[in-house]
Design an enzyme around this catalytic site. Structure first.
Site, short mmCIF file in Angstrom:
data_model
loop_
_atom_site.label_atom_id
_atom_site.label_comp_id
_atom_site.label_asym_id
_atom_site.label_seq_id
_atom_site.Cartn_x
_atom_site.Cartn_y
_atom_site.Cartn_z
CB ILE A 8 -4.47 16.18 22.10
CG1 ILE A 8 -4.16 14.69 22.36
CG2 ILE A 8 -4.56 16.95 23.41
CD1 ILE A 8 -2.77 14.44 22.94
CG ASP A 27 -3.31 22.91 12.81
OD1 ASP A 27 -3.54 22.36 13.91
OD2 ASP A 27 -2.70 22.34 11.88
CG ASP A 48 5.46 25.69 9.04
OD1 ASP A 48 5.47 25.15 10.18
OD2 ASP A 48 6.25 25.38 8.13
CG ASN A 75 -2.43 20.52 21.25
OD1 ASN A 75 -2.33 19.56 22.02
ND2 ASN A 75 -2.71 20.36 19.96
CE1 TYR A 141 6.51 14.55 20.75
CE2 TYR A 141 6.84 13.03 22.57
CZ TYR A 141 6.02 13.87 21.86
OH TYR A 141 4.71 14.04 22.24
CE LYS A 145 5.78 17.26 23.08
NZ LYS A 145 4.82 18.34 22.81
CB VAL A 174 -3.40 10.43 23.30
CG1 VAL A 174 -4.87 10.78 23.06
CG2 VAL A 174 -2.92 10.99 24.63
CB THR A 176 -3.80 11.47 18.08
OG1 THR A 176 -2.38 11.48 18.27
CG2 THR A 176 -4.49 11.85 19.39
N1 NAD Z 1 -0.65 11.40 20.96
C1 NAD Z 1 0.06 11.15 22.04
O1 NAD Z 1 0.21 9.99 22.48
C2 NAD Z 1 0.72 12.28 22.79
C3 NAD Z 1 1.32 11.98 24.03
C4 NAD Z 1 1.94 12.99 24.73
C5 NAD Z 1 1.95 14.29 24.23
N2 NAD Z 1 1.37 14.56 23.03
C6 NAD Z 1 1.45 15.93 22.54
O2 NAD Z 1 0.14 16.42 22.35
C7 NAD Z 1 0.13 17.41 21.30
C8 NAD Z 1 -0.93 17.06 20.27
O3 NAD Z 1 -0.62 15.77 19.76
P1 NAD Z 1 -1.63 14.89 18.89
O4 NAD Z 1 -1.41 13.48 19.31
O5 NAD Z 1 -2.97 15.46 18.91
O6 NAD Z 1 -0.93 15.06 17.46
P2 NAD Z 1 -1.55 15.26 15.99
O7 NAD Z 1 -0.41 15.00 15.08
O8 NAD Z 1 -2.79 14.47 15.82
O9 NAD Z 1 -1.96 16.81 15.97
C9 NAD Z 1 -0.98 17.82 16.01
C10 NAD Z 1 -1.59 19.11 15.50
O10 NAD Z 1 -0.54 20.10 15.49
C11 NAD Z 1 -0.50 20.69 14.18
N3 NAD Z 1 0.88 21.06 13.83
C12 NAD Z 1 1.97 20.25 13.85
N4 NAD Z 1 3.03 20.91 13.38
C13 NAD Z 1 2.62 22.15 13.05
C14 NAD Z 1 3.25 23.30 12.49
N5 NAD Z 1 4.54 23.29 12.15
N6 NAD Z 1 2.52 24.41 12.29
C15 NAD Z 1 1.20 24.44 12.60
N7 NAD Z 1 0.54 23.39 13.13
C16 NAD Z 1 1.24 22.26 13.34
C17 NAD Z 1 -1.01 19.59 13.24
O11 NAD Z 1 -1.46 20.12 11.99
C18 NAD Z 1 -2.14 18.99 14.08
O12 NAD Z 1 -3.34 19.69 13.94
C19 NAD Z 1 1.56 17.43 20.76
O13 NAD Z 1 2.28 18.48 21.35
C20 NAD Z 1 2.11 16.09 21.20
O14 NAD Z 1 3.51 16.10 21.28
C21 NAD Z 1 0.75 13.57 22.30
#
Ligand code: NAD
Length: 235
Positions: A8, A27, A48, A75, A141, A145, A174, A176
């Site tokens: 996302i 990131d 991190d 994000n 989680y 949130k 989503v 991902t």
């Molecule tokens: N995928 C879903 O269904 C969904 C649904 C609701 C909410 N979300 C939220 O959307 C956001 C993005 O999710 P996504 O599905 O793209 O996940 P993803 O795992 O594909 O991407 C997450 C990104 O955050 C970075 N990240 C994670 N921990 C980190 C840390 N400690 N330090 C630096 N970077 C860090 C990762 O490297 C990655 O680039 C998140 O907050 C997630 O909770 C996702």
């Protein structure tokens, strides 16, 4: 913005870039983040977000490198699936460290800079449908949130007088990398049937909401938790 290396976050970075934003991408996936940054003419920062001291320092460096900040998108997030009775203290802390505490730290650094400049600003935090309705095996989680929604509301209350708006997004499912290791086709079919639209969301559909929230069209919108869940959640 944080968590822009993939998923996302990558879609949001791309959408903001299309709108003309000059971006700093924070990131921990350094190589991927550098590649994304190169594609978008953005500045990559390796951090991190579980480390609050490093996060504050890198955030300030990113703002200085950009010459100021108008928009912050928090994000990055993590999901560790576990039944309620098996959640460890480490699971709980790791989840809250990244999903909530990092958001507070980046918000503090960015908001100080926005206030100093006196031109207002916008903050978008990534919450989740889980923060409103929960989901089995995601108690930590979902709690994190729900905390994001609370943090966003108070951010909006305290920073509104400075012309800074804060909103969060509550995506549904989503597809991902997040949760991909436990996802089955049957689960995807079941999730799709929960939406009146009959499908899960794409990253770009969540990104479009982020673009709206930071745009002037959303100028009277603050403290909100916007659903992008295909109607799975309606409150
Ligand atoms: N995928 C879903 O269904 C969904 C649904 C609701 C909410 N979300 C939220 O959307 C956001 C993005 O999710 P996504 O599905 O793209 O996940 P993803 O795992 O594909 O991407 C997450 C990104 O955050 C970075 N990240 C994670 N921990 C980190 C840390 N400690 N330090 C630096 N970077 C860090 C990762 O490297 C990655 O680039 C998140 O907050 C997630 O909770 C996702």
């Amino acid at each position: 913005m944080t968590g822009a290396a993939r998923g996302i976050g990558a879609a949001i970075a791309e959408a903001l870039h299309r709108e003309g934003a000059h971006l700093a991408l924070l990131d921990r996936e350094n190589e991927l983040c550098q590649r994304r940054a190169a594609e978008l003419g953005a500045l990559p920062f390796d951090v991190d977000l579980a480390d609050p001291v490093a996060t504050a320092e890198v955030m300030q460096r990113a703002i200085d490198a950009l010459g100021g900040v108008d928009v912050l998108v928090n994000n990055a997030g993590i999901l560790r699936m576990a039944p309620l009775l098996d959640i460890t203290v480490d699971d709980w802390d790791a989840t809250f460290d990244v999903n909530v505490r990092a958001m507070l730290v980046t918000t503090q650094v960015a908001a100080r800079s926005m206030i100093e400049r006196g031109q207002g600003g916008c903050i978008v935090n990534m919450a989740s449908m889980g923060g409103k309705v929960g989901s089995p095996n995601q108690a930590h989680y979902a709690a994190s949130k729900a905390a994001v929604i609370g943090l966003t509301r108070v951010t909006a209350m305290e920073l509104g007088p400075h012309g800074i708006r804060a909103n969060c997004i509550c995506p549904g499912y989503v597809l991902t990398e997040m949760g991909a290791d436990t996802r089955t086709p049957e689960m995807v079919a079941a999730w799709s049937s929960m939406s009146p639209l009959g499908r899960c969301a794409t990253p770009s559909e969540v990104a479009d909401m982020a673009v709206f929230l930071v745009s002037d069209e959303a100028r009277y919108c603050t403290g909100q938790a916007m659903n992008v869940s295909g109607g799975m959640v309606m409150h």
